[in-house]
Motif scaffolding. Sequence first.
Motif, mmCIF file in Angstrom:
data_model
loop_
_atom_site.group_PDB
_atom_site.id
_atom_site.type_symbol
_atom_site.label_atom_id
_atom_site.label_comp_id
_atom_site.label_asym_id
_atom_site.label_seq_id
_atom_site.Cartn_x
_atom_site.Cartn_y
_atom_site.Cartn_z
ATOM 1 N N LEU A 74 26.954 23.966 53.262
ATOM 2 C CA LEU A 74 26.038 25.102 53.282
ATOM 3 C C LEU A 74 26.587 26.223 54.156
ATOM 4 O O LEU A 74 27.267 26.001 55.154
ATOM 5 N N TYR A 75 26.253 27.409 53.763
ATOM 6 C CA TYR A 75 26.593 28.627 54.492
ATOM 7 C C TYR A 75 25.720 28.700 55.740
ATOM 8 O O TYR A 75 24.784 27.917 55.915
ATOM 9 N N LYS A 105 31.868 28.095 50.824
ATOM 10 C CA LYS A 105 33.015 28.039 49.924
ATOM 11 C C LYS A 105 33.198 26.632 49.338
ATOM 12 O O LYS A 105 33.363 26.465 48.123
ATOM 13 N N GLU A 106 33.130 25.626 50.208
ATOM 14 C CA GLU A 106 33.320 24.249 49.743
ATOM 15 C C GLU A 106 32.233 23.839 48.763
ATOM 16 O O GLU A 106 32.498 23.186 47.745
ATOM 17 N N GLY A 107 31.010 24.248 49.089
ATOM 18 C CA GLY A 107 29.889 23.911 48.211
ATOM 19 C C GLY A 107 30.068 24.520 46.831
ATOM 20 O O GLY A 107 29.868 23.848 45.801
ATOM 21 N N LYS A 143 33.847 34.621 45.343
ATOM 22 C CA LYS A 143 34.075 34.077 44.003
ATOM 23 C C LYS A 143 32.832 33.366 43.467
ATOM 24 O O LYS A 143 32.475 33.524 42.313
ATOM 25 N N GLY A 144 32.214 32.587 44.310
ATOM 26 C CA GLY A 144 31.083 31.794 43.858
ATOM 27 C C GLY A 144 31.556 30.693 42.933
ATOM 28 O O GLY A 144 32.745 30.568 42.643
ATOM 29 N N TYR A 145 30.628 29.885 42.449
ATOM 30 C CA TYR A 145 31.050 28.772 41.599
ATOM 31 C C TYR A 145 31.676 29.272 40.302
ATOM 32 O O TYR A 145 32.530 28.617 39.708
ATOM 33 N N VAL A 146 31.246 30.493 39.865
ATOM 34 C CA VAL A 146 31.812 31.035 38.623
ATOM 35 C C VAL A 146 33.311 31.250 38.787
ATOM 36 O O VAL A 146 34.106 30.884 37.917
#
Lengths: 264, 326
Positions: free
Chosen positions: A233-234, A242-244, A75-78
């Motif tokens: 961070l990944y 994901k959390e970031g 998903k990413g932040y978008v």
Amino acid sequence: MRRGIVGIITIVSALAGILWLGGLAMAIQDQFFAAKAPPAGTAKYPKEEKTDNRGIYIVALGDSLTRGTGDESGKGYVGYMVDQLRQKTAKPIRVTNLAIKGQRSAGLLQQLGQAEIERQLKLADIIVMTIGGNDLFQGGEALKLAPKQIEQAKASYLRNLDRIFQTIRRINKDAVVFYIGLYNPFSDLGDAKQTSAIVRQWNFASAETAARYSNIIAVPTFDLFALHVNDYLYSDHFHPNKEGYKRIGERVASLITFTEGDEK
Amino acid sequence: MNNLVYNEMLKIVRKKRLFVIAAIVAVLVALFTYAQFKQVKELQERLGTSDWRTQLQQQIIDAQNRLNSSSISEEWRKYLQIRLQQQQYYLEHDINPSAPGAPTFMRMFIENAIDLFLPLLVMVVAADLVSSEASGGTIKLLLTRPVKRGTILLSKYIALLLAISFILLTVALLSYLISGIVFGYHGWRLPLLTGFTINGEDLNTEGVHLLPQWKYVLIELGLAWYVAIVAGTLTFMLSVLMRSTAAVMGIMLAALISGAILSNMVSSWESAKYLFMVNLRLTDYISGTAPPIDGMTLGFSMTVLAVWGLLALAIAFIVFTKRDVY
């Protein structure tokens, strides 16, 4: 009766054969002997104006951060931002993600020159973007760069950024642009003081550039990753996990408000 | 001669193969139509729009992202690179390469069927044309007639050509009629681009020109016919050489499937381009897809196929006229 069927099949086959032979002849004529007549240029590309005012159209630009690299859900932040926005508004939201992994400011500037990208931007209500991470870190190598080289990279990046903002404003003068700043992925390493200073200056200069244009908002992320950076961070220690991404998405979503009538 | 050809056609029709082939094609076309329909729906849902420009742009971006990942094979990278440039060219000229419609489906179906599915269908008819007469013993009856052996074989070959034309007609008509139920029957006049040439990783657009879709489809059908004839001729030769139809089918099947596999991995083995089975995808030259080996062109592939076909035909005739039958 049987004779009739076989006769018909034979005749139909023969006619089909002539047709296919014609097709083959056409293929040879077209591919080997045709006069070269390239189609006209891009002149007639449709320049439609925005007509649909019911939905919200979000265009995402930039690099791997906008793409969502490191988020296993993709998903990413978008994606997280849109999840939040869907809770705030009843309007349909449509997203086009035009981000390319590894893209630098020069690449983005080039991308903006494409006719279809321009058309997408023209239709946009909201534009979100990340850029500059690859200009500065160059695949995690920034730590080794001399201050002078960093200054050089920064100067050319700022020039590009200015032209990117200029281009976006020329194409679409109304859409709100959220320029998402950099965080320091190396803030838990030994030379954190140095790298953090570099990122802070980089962000400051970017925000100054954004401030020269109306409705371009620089969104900081530096603070989000300042503490416990590794939790966000990944595994490549560079991209958010994901959390970031969730945190970045929530922050951008919190900045987007809707007019009274649209709220849920 | 007419009577002989008619006689051979009668044999082919009586075996009911042509109807079986039509049934196979009908089922497959229905299957692919549904799959395509699903795909279009899914894409529309994912992007929230049915605007083809947005969809094509998204495909370009996806390809660019894939190109930027490190774990990607050299062949795949080249393929993506070429397709990306082509899509960009289509987009810049505001031409939709996959506008929905039965003619578009037909075109894609032919492009995907040309190297395996179509030769397989032809093989079904061609494999036992001579071998069944040999294994069944009817060859003796055939040869006792006061006609030259060469003429007998020629009548069989002409019947094969007719059957191939018929099969291709079945494929064309069924793919048009069945897919049209879902996608509509329009789109014959849509403009398409052809004439792309490929230099290494770059797409040369110098010779590009527009073709209306009906012409494009007809060209592809003509090329598919050419490929089907070559595949049919090779099967025909094996059918003369061998008494067992199963062996003929086995060998052809192995050759065709190896071609499909080889096409994906021969880019470093250059002399493989003289094998007929890596040259079957003639329609790729029309649409501008990267060939399996650098330097392959439409003219080259057609020549290679022609040489294989003529050699096979010559061998078939020489063996058939010289062989002892007992």
